[in-house]
Motif scaffolding. Structure first.
Motif, PDB file in Angstrom:
ATOM      1  N   LEU A 141       0.841  -1.204   0.000  1.00  0.00           N
ATOM      2  CA  LEU A 141       0.000   0.000   0.000  1.00  0.00           C
ATOM      3  C   LEU A 141       0.870   1.245   0.000  1.00  0.00           C
ATOM      4  O   LEU A 141       1.889   1.294   0.684  1.00  0.00           O
ATOM      5  CB  LEU A 141      -0.898   0.007   1.239  1.00  0.00           C
ATOM      6  CG  LEU A 141      -1.889  -1.155   1.338  1.00  0.00           C
ATOM      7  CD1 LEU A 141      -2.570  -1.146   2.706  1.00  0.00           C
ATOM      8  CD2 LEU A 141      -2.924  -1.077   0.230  1.00  0.00           C
ATOM      9  N   GLN A 142       0.459   2.246  -0.761  1.00  0.00           N
ATOM     10  CA  GLN A 142       1.224   3.489  -0.832  1.00  0.00           C
ATOM     11  C   GLN A 142       0.323   4.684  -0.542  1.00  0.00           C
ATOM     12  O   GLN A 142      -0.213   5.298  -1.452  1.00  0.00           O
ATOM     13  CB  GLN A 142       1.869   3.597  -2.212  1.00  0.00           C
ATOM     14  CG  GLN A 142       2.845   2.449  -2.444  1.00  0.00           C
ATOM     15  CD  GLN A 142       3.386   2.416  -3.843  1.00  0.00           C
ATOM     16  OE1 GLN A 142       2.629   2.531  -4.807  1.00  0.00           O
ATOM     17  NE2 GLN A 142       4.684   2.251  -3.968  1.00  0.00           N
ATOM     18  N   LYS A 186      -0.401   7.850  -2.573  1.00  0.00           N
ATOM     19  CA  LYS A 186      -0.238   7.493  -3.968  1.00  0.00           C
ATOM     20  C   LYS A 186      -1.445   6.666  -4.406  1.00  0.00           C
ATOM     21  O   LYS A 186      -2.243   7.139  -5.178  1.00  0.00           O
ATOM     22  CB  LYS A 186       1.080   6.762  -4.201  1.00  0.00           C
ATOM     23  CG  LYS A 186       2.268   7.682  -3.906  1.00  0.00           C
ATOM     24  CD  LYS A 186       3.591   6.974  -4.006  1.00  0.00           C
ATOM     25  CE  LYS A 186       4.052   6.751  -5.447  1.00  0.00           C
ATOM     26  NZ  LYS A 186       5.395   6.136  -5.466  1.00  0.00           N
ATOM     27  N   ASP A 187      -1.615   5.449  -3.879  1.00  0.00           N
ATOM     28  CA  ASP A 187      -2.828   4.733  -4.241  1.00  0.00           C
ATOM     29  C   ASP A 187      -3.768   4.479  -3.061  1.00  0.00           C
ATOM     30  O   ASP A 187      -4.650   3.657  -3.144  1.00  0.00           O
ATOM     31  CB  ASP A 187      -2.562   3.460  -5.054  1.00  0.00           C
ATOM     32  CG  ASP A 187      -1.565   2.538  -4.410  1.00  0.00           C
ATOM     33  OD1 ASP A 187      -1.551   2.489  -3.182  1.00  0.00           O
ATOM     34  OD2 ASP A 187      -0.826   1.865  -5.131  1.00  0.00           O
ATOM     35  N   ALA A 188      -3.597   5.191  -1.985  1.00  0.00           N
ATOM     36  CA  ALA A 188      -4.611   5.177  -0.919  1.00  0.00           C
ATOM     37  C   ALA A 188      -4.749   6.615  -0.403  1.00  0.00           C
ATOM     38  O   ALA A 188      -4.191   7.548  -0.978  1.00  0.00           O
ATOM     39  CB  ALA A 188      -4.251   4.203   0.187  1.00  0.00           C
ATOM     40  N   TRP A 189      -5.494   6.822   0.664  1.00  0.00           N
ATOM     41  CA  TRP A 189      -5.821   8.161   1.148  1.00  0.00           C
ATOM     42  C   TRP A 189      -4.682   8.781   1.950  1.00  0.00           C
ATOM     43  O   TRP A 189      -3.962   8.082   2.648  1.00  0.00           O
ATOM     44  CB  TRP A 189      -7.028   8.088   2.067  1.00  0.00           C
ATOM     45  CG  TRP A 189      -8.046   7.120   1.664  1.00  0.00           C
ATOM     46  CD1 TRP A 189      -8.224   5.849   2.122  1.00  0.00           C
ATOM     47  CD2 TRP A 189      -9.064   7.311   0.672  1.00  0.00           C
ATOM     48  NE1 TRP A 189      -9.285   5.261   1.481  1.00  0.00           N
ATOM     49  CE2 TRP A 189      -9.810   6.131   0.591  1.00  0.00           C
ATOM     50  CE3 TRP A 189      -9.400   8.393  -0.156  1.00  0.00           C
ATOM     51  CZ2 TRP A 189     -10.891   5.987  -0.290  1.00  0.00           C
ATOM     52  CZ3 TRP A 189     -10.467   8.251  -1.014  1.00  0.00           C
ATOM     53  CH2 TRP A 189     -11.200   7.068  -1.081  1.00  0.00           C
TER      54      TRP A 189
END
Lengths: 334, 334, 334
Positions: free
Chosen positions: B68-69, B72-75
């Motif tokens: 998870l980033q 970048k690709d999460a909140w």
């Protein structure tokens, strides 16, 4: 072939079966229902819970999830038919969906509205495009509704009340403030599943402009007619909260201002007091509180509410994992 | 419940057990220690080795890693308590960590300093926030220390010298030039583990401004008192290198200029000659060289040093895989 | 140790064995050829099919793929030797490749040209750098050629014609228009594999400026000499299409304008009529059509051609999965 685009497409007994299976997965997390199977998770918008829970769910059942982010690490995609594709899109949904459908056994799609024109967004073209072309079952990971969240929410309520039968419960879906105009997806979904389960549902929102799209209001009317529940709209906080068994909060932008959010902003700003706080919860019938997350603390709900035993938002989030495994298993078993 | 936030929290015998297990994993890479288990790898900063080695390590032991980033690709995530969240963050660490903790069995966190205010950064709030709320073991993937690198480094040295007992070795941690002011994490960690293992440690740096934070200097003092090693600071290259058994290089920004890097730049630029080259290595006791990577060739160390048999940086990087599998297995066995 | 950098490095019988194995994988998708093995997929450019099919292929054979995106979620990398690395790159390919090679069993690399200087790009330094330093087999995921696509294309043609022997088939590789100057990789590859399989190949393009690099024209000449096929260049649409058994379309930028695309743009714009449409397909010998995808509809080929039974582009895309599993299995069996 069945997709999981909306709970409204599934029978009450099929939904019950999903929730029963989810409870089994919660007790025994590992299984072989997806042995050797795969799912592509196509995210046009970012995700934390959805992505983690689907990826993990596939693994725990012996399968594998591939995470794709078009426009980030794959190509921009065209969804219209007959277009001369001389713009940004390098590829048409017909090819994207067909090829993915040759590779994997299921496809999950997250595609929020573009927030420019609701009449266009309400066609849900990305999700429908995948369902049309993929040749494999498609799962809605949140577009203009969020059916996986509905199941997780229903499961958390059933756990809380210790029964699958939620008929007669007083359910309040309350709009809350948020600095941005958000998607109506979870609100549409909450209304859909709460009426489906036969509850007495109040949609609490600041003004008639915040009432939801007629399609979802219509589903809710259909549902109460079949389930014996009820539906009403209220703009009065005390009226809605008094005696409530369940308070579910969500913020969304008012549809009449869709794509023209400047004039809606000062209206929305006047209703910051819709925040869920201890005073409001004290009016309820020892009510339970939940939210789909992510949640801005002290904007949508106070720390006191979030940290109270009445808050089951974390349970609901956990249940995403279990219900989604049940959905994937059911789609693969058909 | 034990986390792996710093080696300093683990006993010497526990660290020995990790290194012994890592050596076994190096011989037999596959196992079932993580069968059906999962780890979330949360990267607030980019990664090559850490991400690859953790993802692979989980797979080789029967588990699964989710990458998870946030941002970048999460909140974006809020870490302060009690905030009215009307800024950028859509979610509080309390919810992020609790939900992830419901999904996975372990959480790894990489969160570098923000390089604005050292007093804030040294609180390590992201890592500590996950450890506080997650309800599952948390692993430090590099924040203001880098304990996984410490174990990999220790293992490479033990392999090189053919013994677990490194007491009495002359160990030089040398600052090197880099065009940017970098994190002190690996320097803090090198000092911590080298003193823990009872070596005679010299911290070589251009000026007193480059001495490390008192917390880590303090750990090193505590460690030499217990292990029988020694610690000194030197600003004299020949003095430090002469007779050294081990040269470990790292660049970092001077703490007095933290967040105010403009005036530090011309100072740092004067010490480009701290580069590790063959002339300096010739002063050592047939010394071994290593670095945590990534390394800018001909800036931090010359091609000749990097390509010489004395360089064990690749071995150290490989060992990341083995030691991290040992850490994950130990956390799951507790 | 064998890499899979180009089909030209592999013998005809080795390629036949790959295609035979791919057909077996198409019938039985699960296997244990990569049990416990891993591959790193290093993408310097975005990907949909390549990433999905490799990740899935590894999973279906018991292995695991790690997806890395340098410059996106890992460090920028230096490829030149002897550089004083004081620019953007934080790490040299020597270390990146060696470390990855210690972790995984194979490395796949996608690295398109930089489109500045063809003489530099044609050295294929990223791919060659990994092959030089990694110590494990390296697979070309598209750089200046695209050998995985070649195998998928060959397999789709063999399926269509019901035979492995394609000698004597009239094969047209036609340039098509695209608003941007694209990579020549798939064109180079189509020419390579079509001549390798002994077909009578016509390269159809607007002007001599669109003829491909001499290296690949040379490979094609070598191949026809050995296979008994033929090769010619044509700028006449009717001449090329008449009697064709196979039409393969691709757009690419003219090499004489490489890195200086402004003056090429108006030239390219004059040849929009190279689009593959029903009128042109009607000139063929009931010919089959394919394309590597992604494809801009009504720019490169019309909807009518794409949606006709003569189009096998989806089959070709599906075959990526099967041939790549064969390539990975062969590399691991060596």
């Amino acid at each position: 072939m069945k997709h999981f685009l909306n709970t409204q497409d599934w029978s009450h007994s099929d939904l019950d079966a999903l929730l029963t299976q989810a409870a089994l997965f919660k007790k025994n997390k590992l299984g072989d229902e997806l042995q050797g199977k795969s799912i592509a998770l196509v995210f046009f918008n970012s995700s934390l819970r959805t992505r983690s829970s689907f990826e993990l769910g596939a693994f725990q059942l012996g399968g594998h999830a591939i995470v794709l982010q078009p426009g980030k690490d794959a190509w921009p995609i065209e969804f219209d038919v007959g277009t001369v594709m001389d713009g940004e899109a390098e590829e048409h949904i017909a090819e994207v969906a067909q090829v993915l459908g040759r590779y994997v056994d299921m496809i999950g799609v997250r595609a929020f509205p573009k927030f420019v024109d609701w009449q266009t967004d309400r066609e849900d073209r990305v999700l429908q495009g995948f369902a049309k072309y993929a040749g494999v079952p498609v799962i809605n990971l949140e577009t203009i509704t969020h059916p996986c969240q509905e199941l997780a929410h229903a499961m958390a309520l059933q756990e809380h009340f210790g029964t699958h039968d939620l008929r007669g419960k007083k359910y309040v879906l309350t709009w809350t403030y948020h600095p941005k105009a958000l998607n109506t997806a979870v609100a549409n979904s909450a209304l859909t599943i709460a009426t489906r389960l036969g509850m007495d549902v109040t949609l609490l929102c600041p003004t008639p402009d915040y009432v939801l799209d007629e399609r979802y209001m219509g589903w809710a009317q259909t549902n109460v007619a079949e389930s014996g529940g009820s539906l009403r709209v209220s703009h009065d906080i005390a009226d809605a909260y008094t005696g409530a068994d369940i308070v579910y909060a969500k913020s969304w932008g008012a549809l009449p201002y869709f794509g023209n959010w400047e004039p809606e902003k000062p209206i929305r700003d006047r209703y910051r007091h819709f925040i869920v706080d201890s005073e409001k919860m004290a009016m309820t019938n020892n009510g339970v509180f939940s939210h789909c997350l992510p949640l801005r603390r002290n904007i949508k709900a106070t720390d006191a509410v979030m940290d109270s035993p009445a808050c089951i938002a974390i349970n609901e989030a956990e249940n995403r994992l279990h219900v989604q495994k049940a959905v994937m298993a059911a789609l693969m078993a058909q």
